[in-house]
Scaffold this active site. Structure first.
Site, PDB file in Angstrom:
ATOM      1  N   THR A 115      42.120 -21.348  90.586  1.00  0.00           N
ATOM      2  CA  THR A 115      40.486 -21.578  89.156  1.00  0.00           C
ATOM      3  C   THR A 115      40.636 -20.861  88.611  1.00  0.00           C
ATOM      4  OG1 THR A 115      39.917 -20.314  90.494  1.00  0.00           O
ATOM      5  CG2 THR A 115      39.394 -22.883  91.656  1.00  0.00           C
ATOM      6  N   GLY A 117      39.321 -18.708  85.533  1.00  0.00           N
ATOM      7  CA  GLY A 117      38.597 -17.074  85.857  1.00  0.00           C
ATOM      8  C   GLY A 117      37.416 -17.125  84.434  1.00  0.00           C
ATOM      9  N   ASN A 169      46.105  -6.850  92.556  1.00  0.00           N
ATOM     10  CA  ASN A 169      47.012  -7.413  91.563  1.00  0.00           C
ATOM     11  C   ASN A 169      47.302  -6.069  90.975  1.00  0.00           C
ATOM     12  OD1 ASN A 169      49.154  -8.604  90.727  1.00  0.00           O
ATOM     13  ND2 ASN A 169      47.797 -10.490  89.199  1.00  0.00           N
ATOM     14  N   GLY A 480       0.628 -39.742  66.980  1.00  0.00           N
ATOM     15  CA  GLY A 480      -0.083 -40.028  65.207  1.00  0.00           C
ATOM     16  C   GLY A 480       0.195 -41.039  64.907  1.00  0.00           C
ATOM     17  N   SER A 551       5.263 -39.119  75.609  1.00  0.00           N
ATOM     18  CA  SER A 551       6.507 -39.612  76.833  1.00  0.00           C
ATOM     19  C   SER A 551       8.459 -39.417  76.192  1.00  0.00           C
ATOM     20  CB  SER A 551       6.096 -40.325  77.768  1.00  0.00           C
ATOM     21  OG  SER A 551       6.435 -41.759  76.830  1.00  0.00           O
TER      22      SER A 551
END
Length: 644
Positions: A115, A117, A169, A480, A551
């Protein structure tokens, strides 16, 4: 450097069959390597493949050639190149995508996920961890415990991984110093305890040199623990745990090849099943018994967790994709409101109140996330007060779905927890991007205590009494644009025709129902959600409802559309160019927005997403309000004109 490569062409057919038979009965361990950038995850996996004799001679030759091309220093082979498959990964020397590799030793089979980093690829790490039994957390001995180390450890624990290896490591780069190793282990142990990791196995290694990977390192004679491969081969996995839990099978597909057969196909998530067992279909709650367990190889006398089967039932009951077939006497819960932990994985922030698709198991429902209760700082584990979640944030929030779904808590100590029924992802409805992963903690009590009350007078009866078809006329456009003017004229015409209607105006609603809301994106979303719910109740009463709201977001307008039966929602776009609306500026709002006195103003400092396919469009540069109102009334009364 000689290669311990496996060459199948050296084996006779009988040897191959024996080899395959031996591997067939081995247990499978899924694990991930994770940690911060340049901690050596890809190199470690490459070394594991090399030391477990999983590299073919042609692969080895290509690897040696690539290693020379990229200029590996001090070594003949750059093991990371075995895993970093994307061109961008090789060019940058980093992992971007999740890379899965299979290998096997004499004792066990493995699937390992490498995976990334980098913080920006945390979502990829979550993907890799979701199916893992064990996590190898790598730490660069020169750098110690970093923020990303903590984040990945927290996520691994959160996702339910209970076997943790702390691989310190690059010990060769600190002179194999025991004091460095001990200090890092002590630092990590304090953090691990704070997040609930009860135990972990620390191993000092060098992925590049091979120290303590497959063989004990002569340079670290002070270390007397297991080497990495030995630990991976012997870590105990409770392979019977899923089988011991109550029976659960999310329905993937209804198999109906002919009129004589109707079966329900899926992967058994937990438990065991036999013909004659009593089962319950959720969320409906209907019960039956198992008639047959069907597979390609014939009917089975028993099926267990992890098997894909087709079940036939003794009774004809409603069951479809997304339902869960469960043990009748011990079913999962059904609810529509939950508390969950959410890992946000998108560049765009969470918008509380916005509707997302929630996918759990085989079910997909509409869901909204409320303002987070708190976010979690991975460095200190402090609970932070926040209004939203950004990329890689981890938070706790309430999630509401539009209907009840079968679920079990994602994590727990007893029998009633499930990754399949407790984990979910959130998908943006407009872009179809996966924006978050989540884990259900529990159902909110009100979800269990509040039920629909049966009402004898239906919405159809209310409409028939008024001699009209309910409608929701949703006027949208810039401030408006003339929404309120046109909507008011439309209602006057409807009233004159004897129709029962009601107008909900944006400004008026904010004096009462929505007086507590501001104009941030999140507040605008909640504003429209509330108006949509009120409008739905009014249409249930048989009314023709008119709303005049900016909206600004398509997602919320579509959310309201889905609240209503097909054909009752009319999106009416009052299409007025920004320069025209600004020239009118009857309320002086544009002037304030341009002067920086009005934040989050639509069209200036906040976006407006124009409708793509409105039922009715009014071009106010060509159509006067009175004429527009007349045409809208004609349209909803049956004379259809899609563009006015």
């Amino acid at each position: 450097m000689s290669a311990p490569s496996y060459r199948p062409d050296d084996l006779i057919a009988q040897d191959i069959e024996t080899y395959l038979a031996l591997h067939q009965n081995k247990t499978l361990l899924r694990f991930i390597t994770c940690g911060s950038v340049d901690d050596g995850k890809s190199t470690l996996i490459g070394r594991l493949l090399y030391d477990s004799k999983q590299i073919f001679e042609d692969q080895l030759a290509a690897l040696e050639s690539d290693s020379k091309r990229v200029g590996t220093q001090g070594q003949n082979i750059d093991f990371a190149l075995l895993v970093d498959g994307l061109a961008a990964e090789r060019e940058q020397g980093i992992t971007i995508d999740v890379a899965y590799r299979f290998f096997a030793t004499e004792k066990r089979k493995f699937i390992v996920a490498d995976t990334p980093g980098h913080e920006q690829y945390t979502r990829n790490m979550v993907t890799g961890a979701s199916t893992a039994d064990l996590a190898v957390i790598l730490i660069d001995a020169r750098k110690g415990v970093l923020t990303q180390t903590r984040r990945h450890s927290y996520l691994a624990h959160l996702i339910g991984i209970r076997h943790i290896v702390l691989a310190v490591n690059k010990m060769d780069l600190v002179g194999y110093d025991r004091a460095v190793f001990d200090a890092i282990v002590a630092d990590y142990a304090a953090f691990a305890k704070s997040i609930g990791i009860e135990a972990f196995v620390p191993i000092p290694i060098s992925g590049l040199a091979g120290d303590n990977i497959a063989a004990r390192s002569a340079s670290m004679d002070w270390y007397d623990g297991p080497v990495l491969i030995d630990h991976l081969e012997t870590v105990e996995l409770d392979v019977t745990a899923d089988q011991a839990r109550p029976f659960r099978m999310p329905v993937q597909w209804v198999n109906r090849p002919n009129l004589d057969f109707r079966g329900f196909a899926g992967l058994i998530a937990s438990g065991t099943l036999k013909p004659g067992d009593a089962v319950r279909v959720l969320p409906s709650g209907r019960t039956s018994t198992v008639a047959r367990i069907v597979t390609m190889g014939g009917d089975l006398p028993e099926a267990v967790a992890g098997q894909s089967v087709t079940i036939t039932l003794a009774d004809e009951i409603d069951c479809s994709r997304g339902d869960v077939i469960a043990a009748a006497d011990d079913p999962p819960q059904v609810a529509d409101q939950f508390q969950a932990t959410i890992v946000w994985m998108d560049q765009e922030e969470l918008l509380p109140g916005r509707a997302y698709w929630l996918k759990t198991g085989t079910s997909t429902v509409s869901a909204t996330v409320q303002q987070p209760r708190h976010a979690i700082c991975v460095n200190t584990m402090a609970e932070l007060s926040v209004k939203t979640l950004g990329l890689n944030d981890i938070g706790v929030a309430e999630v509401y779905t539009d209907r009840g779904i079968p679920f079990e808590p994602y994590a727990g100590d007893g029998a009633h927890h499930s990754k399949d029924l407790g984990g979910f992802i959130l998908i943006d409805k407009i872009t179809n991007r996966t924006v978050a992963a989540g884990m259900i903690a529990f159902a909110l009590r009100r979800s269990q205590n509040v039920h629909w009350q049966a009402i004898e007078i239906s919405r159809e009866a209310h409409a028939a009494q008024k001699h009209q078809q309910p409608r929701l006329l949703w006027f949208t456009g810039l401030s408006g644009s003339g929404k309120s003017t046109v909507a008011n004229l439309v209602e006057k015409k409807l009233h004159a025709l004897g129709k029962h209607s009601f107008l909900l105006d944006g400004d008026n609603i904010r004096h009462g129902l929505n007086k507590d809301l501001g104009f941030t994106d999140a507040d605008r979303i909640e504003n429209i959600r509330r108006v949509g719910e009120v409008a739905k109740l009014m249409t249930d009463a048989g009314l023709i409802v008119l709303t005049a709201f900016i909206s600004p977001f398509r997602a919320e307008r579509e959310m309201v559309r889905r609240m209503l039966p097909e054909g009752e929602f009319f999106e009416i776009f009052i299409d007025t160019p920004l320069e025209v609306a600004e020239a009118r500026d009857v309320k002086g709002l544009y002037k304030k927005a341009r002067a920086g006195q009005l934040a989050n103003f639509t069209g200036i400092s906040s976006p407006y997403e124009a409708p793509l396919n409105p039922e009715i469009r009014i071009d106010t540069t060509r159509t006067a309000p009175e004429e527009a109102a007349e045409q809208i009334v004609e349209a909803i009364m049956g004379v259809w004109s899609p563009v006015l």
